[in-house]
Motif scaffolding. Structure first.
Motif, PDB file in Angstrom:
ATOM      1  N   THR A  27      -2.054  -7.197   5.098  1.00 17.66           N
ATOM      2  CA  THR A  27      -2.876  -6.593   6.152  1.00 17.66           C
ATOM      3  C   THR A  27      -2.141  -5.392   6.725  1.00 17.66           C
ATOM      4  O   THR A  27      -1.313  -5.505   7.620  1.00 17.66           O
ATOM      5  CB  THR A  27      -3.158  -7.614   7.260  1.00 17.66           C
ATOM      6  N   PHE A  29      -2.606  -1.544   8.276  1.00 15.88           N
ATOM      7  CA  PHE A  29      -3.437  -0.454   8.790  1.00 15.88           C
ATOM      8  C   PHE A  29      -2.728   0.876   8.567  1.00 15.88           C
ATOM      9  O   PHE A  29      -3.351   1.869   8.186  1.00 15.88           O
ATOM     10  CB  PHE A  29      -3.718  -0.673  10.277  1.00 15.88           C
ATOM     11  N   GLN A 100       1.969  -1.077  10.944  1.00 14.28           N
ATOM     12  CA  GLN A 100       0.917  -1.231  11.943  1.00 14.28           C
ATOM     13  C   GLN A 100      -0.144  -2.127  11.320  1.00 14.28           C
ATOM     14  O   GLN A 100      -0.853  -1.716  10.391  1.00 14.28           O
ATOM     15  CB  GLN A 100       0.345   0.129  12.317  1.00 14.28           C
ATOM     16  N   VAL A 101      -0.244  -3.360  11.804  1.00 13.00           N
ATOM     17  CA  VAL A 101      -1.169  -4.318  11.199  1.00 13.00           C
ATOM     18  C   VAL A 101      -2.582  -4.134  11.733  1.00 13.00           C
ATOM     19  O   VAL A 101      -3.561  -4.566  11.090  1.00 13.00           O
ATOM     20  CB  VAL A 101      -0.678  -5.761  11.395  1.00 13.00           C
ATOM     21  N   HIS A 102      -2.712  -3.560  12.914  1.00 14.85           N
ATOM     22  CA  HIS A 102      -3.993  -3.110  13.420  1.00 14.85           C
ATOM     23  C   HIS A 102      -3.694  -2.127  14.553  1.00 14.85           C
ATOM     24  O   HIS A 102      -2.571  -2.092  15.057  1.00 14.85           O
ATOM     25  CB  HIS A 102      -4.879  -4.269  13.881  1.00 14.85           C
ATOM     26  N   SER A 106       2.369  -2.985  15.978  1.00 15.11           N
ATOM     27  CA  SER A 106       3.204  -2.777  14.793  1.00 15.11           C
ATOM     28  C   SER A 106       4.384  -3.740  14.839  1.00 15.11           C
ATOM     29  O   SER A 106       4.807  -4.164  15.910  1.00 15.11           O
ATOM     30  CB  SER A 106       3.702  -1.328  14.713  1.00 15.11           C
TER      31      SER A 106
END
Length: 120
Positions: A27, A29, A100-102, A106
């Motif tokens: 995952t 971003f 940065q996962v969303h 991060s």
């Protein structure tokens, strides 16, 4: 979750070369900085080289002129080309990614490490 996996280590004679690769997956971003660290037996982990998303690089003094870090943002990969290797480069090398996962969050993710041994 994010996985970080290194490859390309091994045994090489002094003066030889190796290329380490590191792939981040999961995952993701966006990825900010990526870097390589190493830890020799009985020593603390140290930063070897780092590169940000724009390609700006930073190296520890002992590897300048011998190691080159690069990255492929489309593939979420970072590489470390190591030339003129010396016995003191022997260590476990770890890949690190600031992911940065969303938007708004991060975290640092680490690979499991890969052995590099420089010996005749």
């Amino acid at each position: 979750q994010v996985q970080v996996v290194e490859s390309g280590g091994g045994l090489v004679q002094p003066g030889g070369s190796l290329r380490l690769s590191c792939a981040a997956s999961g995952t993701i971003f966006n990825i900010f900085a990526m870097g390589w660290y190493r830890q020799a037996p009985g020593k603390q982990r140290e930063n070897v080289a780092s590169i940000n998303a724009g390609g700006f690089t930073n190296y520890r003094d002992s590897v300048k002129g011998r190691f080159t870090i690069s990255r492929d943002n489309a593939k979420n990969m970072v590489y470390l080309q190591m030339n003129n290797l010396k016995p003191e480069d022997t260590a476990i090398y770890f890949c690190n990614a600031d992911v940065q996962v969303h938007p708004g969050k991060s975290s640092d993710f680490w690979g499991q490490g890969i052995q590099v041994t420089v010996s005749s």
